[in-house]
Design a protein around this motif. Structure first.
Motif, PDB file in Angstrom:
ATOM      1  N   UNK A   6       0.834  -1.197   0.000  1.00 25.82           N
ATOM      2  CA  UNK A   6       0.000   0.000   0.000  1.00 25.82           C
ATOM      3  C   UNK A   6       0.872   1.251   0.000  1.00 25.82           C
ATOM      4  N   UNK A   7       1.799   1.319   0.953  1.00 27.63           N
ATOM      5  CA  UNK A   7       2.697   2.468   1.009  1.00 27.63           C
ATOM      6  C   UNK A   7       3.955   2.129   1.797  1.00 27.63           C
ATOM      7  N   UNK A   8       4.968   2.945   1.588  1.00 31.10           N
ATOM      8  CA  UNK A   8       6.225   2.886   2.330  1.00 31.10           C
ATOM      9  C   UNK A   8       6.395   4.257   2.961  1.00 31.10           C
ATOM     10  N   UNK A  64      11.343  17.130  -4.381  1.00 23.33           N
ATOM     11  CA  UNK A  64      11.966  17.431  -5.684  1.00 23.33           C
ATOM     12  C   UNK A  64      12.578  16.184  -6.297  1.00 23.33           C
ATOM     13  N   UNK A  65      13.268  15.381  -5.485  1.00 23.38           N
ATOM     14  CA  UNK A  65      13.892  14.149  -5.990  1.00 23.38           C
ATOM     15  C   UNK A  65      12.840  13.209  -6.572  1.00 23.38           C
ATOM     16  N   UNK A  66      11.807  12.924  -5.817  1.00 23.95           N
ATOM     17  CA  UNK A  66      10.806  11.967  -6.276  1.00 23.95           C
ATOM     18  C   UNK A  66      10.021  12.499  -7.480  1.00 23.95           C
ATOM     19  N   UNK A  68       2.950   6.493  -6.416  1.00 22.55           N
ATOM     20  CA  UNK A  68       3.868   5.627  -7.169  1.00 22.55           C
ATOM     21  C   UNK A  68       3.036   4.486  -7.740  1.00 22.55           C
ATOM     22  N   UNK A  69       2.396   4.716  -8.881  1.00 23.73           N
ATOM     23  CA  UNK A  69       1.491   3.719  -9.444  1.00 23.73           C
ATOM     24  C   UNK A  69       0.271   3.590  -8.555  1.00 23.73           C
ATOM     25  N   UNK A  94       9.725  11.104 -11.613  1.00 20.48           N
ATOM     26  CA  UNK A  94       8.512  11.513 -12.309  1.00 20.48           C
ATOM     27  C   UNK A  94       7.232  11.252 -11.539  1.00 20.48           C
ATOM     28  N   UNK A  95       7.324  11.157 -10.213  1.00 19.94           N
ATOM     29  CA  UNK A  95       6.143  10.890  -9.390  1.00 19.94           C
ATOM     30  C   UNK A  95       5.468  12.200  -9.003  1.00 19.94           C
TER      31      UNK A  95
END
Length: 152
Positions: free
Chosen positions: A20-22, A34-36, A58-59, A41-42
């Motif tokens: 589900x999530x991290x 900014x990184x993600x 993320x999907x 491209x998230x």
């Protein structure tokens, strides 16, 4: 077992469907966002500023970023004991395709060092993957789709 007895059996108390999530604790929330966004491209799905929490899509899953200096971050997370002071070993993100040349060029333009690709096992089977790190040193495996079986 007779079919009537099978029908009376209760479903399992726990049945995992998938991730589900991290949740990652980060030093600089804006730098991590900014990184993600730029590197992977998230998109930001939801923000909870009062908690210092940002949900990144993320999907079908989420990556939650928790600011260390925010209310949740100061609590130290839910785990009673941290192994070596790290959040986790790594997380794996499934990629729709694995074009090594294009992927490496994309990462190089953003000054991201990537390890050598190797076939690795994951939820969808064995496929190519590489490892990178986010600004806080959290390791991310970029996992390509499983290798196609050759027809005989």
């Amino acid at each position: 077992m007779p079919s009537a007895a099978r029908a009376r059996r209760k479903p399992p108390a726990l049945s995992v469907l998938g991730m589900d999530h991290v949740v990652l604790r980060v030093r600089d929330l804006n730098r991590s966002i900014r990184f993600y966004r730029r590197v992977l491209g998230l998109k930001v799905e939801h923000r909870q500023p009062k908690l210092g929490l940002v949900h990144i899509r993320a999907g079908a899953q989420l990556i939650d970023l928790v600011a260390l200096k925010g209310p949740l971050g100061r609590m130290g997370g839910a785990a009673p004991k941290r192994v070596g002071g790290r959040n986790m070993d790594h997380m794996a993100l499934s990629l729709a395709r694995f074009d090594e040349k294009r992927l490496r060029a994309h990462l190089a333009r953003r000054r991201i060092d990537a390890g050598q690709p190797r076939p690795r096992f994951g939820a969808a089977g064995i496929g190519p993957s590489i490892y990178i790190a986010d600004p806080d040193g959290n390791v991310i495996e970029l996992k390509g789709p499983p290798a196609r079986r050759r027809k005989r």
